[in-house]
Design a protein around this motif. Structure first.
Motif, short mmCIF file in Angstrom:
data_model
loop_
_atom_site.label_atom_id
_atom_site.label_comp_id
_atom_site.label_asym_id
_atom_site.label_seq_id
_atom_site.Cartn_x
_atom_site.Cartn_y
_atom_site.Cartn_z
N ILE A 66 77.26 86.87 10.42
CA ILE A 66 78.41 87.02 9.44
C ILE A 66 77.98 86.68 7.90
CG2 ILE A 66 80.86 86.20 8.76
CD1 ILE A 66 81.52 86.66 11.87
N GLY A 67 78.32 87.09 6.74
CA GLY A 67 78.14 86.46 5.69
C GLY A 67 76.73 86.95 5.22
N SER A 68 76.48 86.39 4.06
CA SER A 68 75.07 86.51 3.37
C SER A 68 74.02 85.45 3.07
CB SER A 68 75.04 87.36 1.96
OG SER A 68 75.30 86.51 1.08
N ARG A 69 72.86 85.77 2.83
CA ARG A 69 72.11 84.71 2.40
C ARG A 69 71.73 84.50 1.07
NH1 ARG A 69 66.63 85.50 5.49
NH2 ARG A 69 67.08 87.61 5.14
N GLN A 88 68.46 92.63 -1.58
CA GLN A 88 68.25 92.69 0.04
C GLN A 88 69.03 91.66 0.74
OE1 GLN A 88 64.28 90.74 0.52
NE2 GLN A 88 64.50 90.73 2.88
N TYR A 89 69.47 90.68 0.21
CA TYR A 89 70.54 89.81 0.97
C TYR A 89 71.83 90.52 1.10
CZ TYR A 89 66.89 86.01 0.71
OH TYR A 89 65.92 85.05 0.68
N ALA A 90 72.14 90.97 0.08
CA ALA A 90 73.60 91.75 -0.09
C ALA A 90 73.35 93.11 0.84
CB ALA A 90 74.00 92.29 -1.41
N GLU A 91 72.67 93.81 0.92
CA GLU A 91 72.30 94.96 1.85
C GLU A 91 72.34 94.37 3.38
OE1 GLU A 91 68.59 96.80 0.29
OE2 GLU A 91 69.73 98.13 -0.93
N GLU A 92 71.53 93.59 3.52
CA GLU A 92 71.57 92.95 5.02
C GLU A 92 73.11 92.37 5.38
OE1 GLU A 92 68.82 89.59 6.93
OE2 GLU A 92 70.44 88.65 5.47
N VAL A 106 75.26 102.46 2.29
CA VAL A 106 75.75 101.42 1.39
C VAL A 106 74.44 101.15 0.38
CG1 VAL A 106 76.42 99.02 1.03
CG2 VAL A 106 77.16 100.23 2.92
N THR A 107 74.84 101.15 -0.94
CA THR A 107 73.65 100.72 -1.97
C THR A 107 74.23 99.58 -2.70
OG1 THR A 107 74.67 102.12 -3.57
CG2 THR A 107 72.98 103.15 -2.08
N VAL A 108 73.12 98.88 -2.98
CA VAL A 108 73.37 97.64 -3.90
C VAL A 108 72.51 97.76 -4.92
CG1 VAL A 108 73.62 95.01 -3.69
CG2 VAL A 108 74.37 96.12 -1.79
N LEU A 120 76.41 92.09 -9.17
CA LEU A 120 76.08 93.01 -8.06
C LEU A 120 77.14 94.10 -7.99
CD1 LEU A 120 75.14 90.68 -5.18
CD2 LEU A 120 73.55 91.81 -6.60
N THR A 121 76.46 95.42 -7.97
CA THR A 121 77.31 96.59 -7.71
C THR A 121 77.01 97.13 -6.22
OG1 THR A 121 77.06 97.12 -9.97
CG2 THR A 121 77.83 98.75 -8.53
N VAL A 122 78.21 97.17 -5.77
CA VAL A 122 78.03 97.73 -4.15
C VAL A 122 78.70 99.09 -4.14
CG1 VAL A 122 78.53 97.07 -1.94
CG2 VAL A 122 77.94 95.22 -3.26
N THR A 123 78.34 100.02 -3.79
CA THR A 123 78.72 101.55 -3.60
C THR A 123 78.63 101.93 -2.13
OG1 THR A 123 77.71 101.88 -5.53
CG2 THR A 123 78.78 103.98 -4.16
N ILE A 124 79.69 102.00 -1.64
CA ILE A 124 80.01 102.46 0.04
C ILE A 124 80.39 103.71 -0.24
CG2 ILE A 124 81.41 101.76 2.01
CD1 ILE A 124 81.93 99.08 0.68
N TYR A 125 79.45 104.40 0.74
CA TYR A 125 79.76 105.96 0.77
C TYR A 125 80.22 106.17 2.32
CZ TYR A 125 76.40 106.17 -3.27
OH TYR A 125 75.96 105.94 -4.17
N ARG A 126 81.78 106.74 2.07
CA ARG A 126 82.59 106.98 3.40
C ARG A 126 82.47 108.36 3.74
NH1 ARG A 126 87.61 104.04 1.11
NH2 ARG A 126 86.98 105.21 -0.88
N VAL A 127 82.85 108.46 4.82
CA VAL A 127 82.96 109.89 5.33
C VAL A 127 84.54 110.56 4.60
CG1 VAL A 127 83.12 111.55 7.39
CG2 VAL A 127 81.79 109.56 7.34
N ASN A 128 84.21 111.69 4.10
CA ASN A 128 85.69 112.18 3.65
C ASN A 128 86.19 111.66 2.83
OD1 ASN A 128 84.75 114.81 5.27
ND2 ASN A 128 85.71 113.66 6.95
N GLN A 129 85.78 110.82 1.99
CA GLN A 129 86.44 109.98 1.15
C GLN A 129 85.52 109.81 -0.37
OE1 GLN A 129 88.44 106.50 2.18
NE2 GLN A 129 88.25 107.22 4.33
#
Length: 146
Positions: A66-69, A88-92, A106-108, A120-129
Motif C-alpha cells: 500500500i502506498g508509494s515510495r 516510477q514510484y507513482a506507477e508502482e 495507467v500513465t503518470v 504529477l498527472t495520472v491518467t487512468i484508462y478504464r473500460v467503456n468510460q
C-alpha cells in the motif's frame, strides 16, 4: 500525512476538484496510493530504518503493498532523474488499478512547476468510460512536508 480533501491540490480533467476526492472512491484510492508511505525495498537507501507502513509486512496477499515510495525522494534536489523516479514510484503505487481490473492501463507524467516544484498527472484508462485524468499540482511540497 495530508488531510486528503483539503491539502492535496487536485484537478480532475482540468477542473479543480477537492470535493471529488471526498466523494469518488477511485480518486480517494489514488490519493491514498500516492501519498501513503509504502515500505522501503531492501535495496532502497534510507538514513535510519525501513520507513513505511508496517502492515505491508503482514498482508494476507503475498507482495501486496500500500502506498508509494515517493517519500524516498523528499530530501533530494529536484532534478530530471528525481522526477523520473517520482514517475516510477507513482506507477508502482498504482499497478493495483490494472491488477484489480479497475483500469486497462495507467500513465503518470511529472511536470516541473517553476524552479522548485513538481506536479504529477495520472491518467487512468478504464473500460467503456472516458479516461480519468488527475493532476496533482504541488506534489513536491507534499512529500517534503512544506
Amino acid at each position: 500525512m495530508p488531510s486528503y480533501a483539503q491539502d492535496v491540490p487536485l484537478y480532475v480533467n482540468g477542473v479543480e476538484s477537492s470535493l471529488l476526492a471526498e466523494t469518488n472512491p477511485l480518486v480517494r484510492a489514488v490519493i491514498m496510493s500516492l501519498f501513503t508511505w509504502r515500505r522501503a525495498e531492501p535495496d532502497d537507501v534510507v538514513e535510519d530504518t525501513k520507513w513505511g507502513w508496517w502492515g505491508d509486512n503482514v498482508s494476507a496477499i503475498e507482495n501486496d503493498r500500500i502506498g508509494s515510495r515517493l517519500w524516498l525522494i523528499a530530501r533530494e534536489k529536484l532534478t530530471q532523474s528525481v522526477m523520473n523516479r517520482a514517475v516510477q514510484y507513482a506507477e508502482e503505487a498504482l499497478t493495483w488499478c490494472v491488477d484489480d481490473g479497475v483500469a486497462t492501463r495507467v500513465t503518470v507524467t511529472a511536470q516541473r512547476i517553476q524552479i522548485n516544484g513538481m506536479g504529477l498527472t495520472v491518467t487512468i484508462y478504464r473500460v467503456n468510460q472516458p479516461p480519468l485524468e488527475l493532476r496533482f499540482s504541488d506534489v513536491w511540497s507534499l512529500i517534503n512536508n512544506v
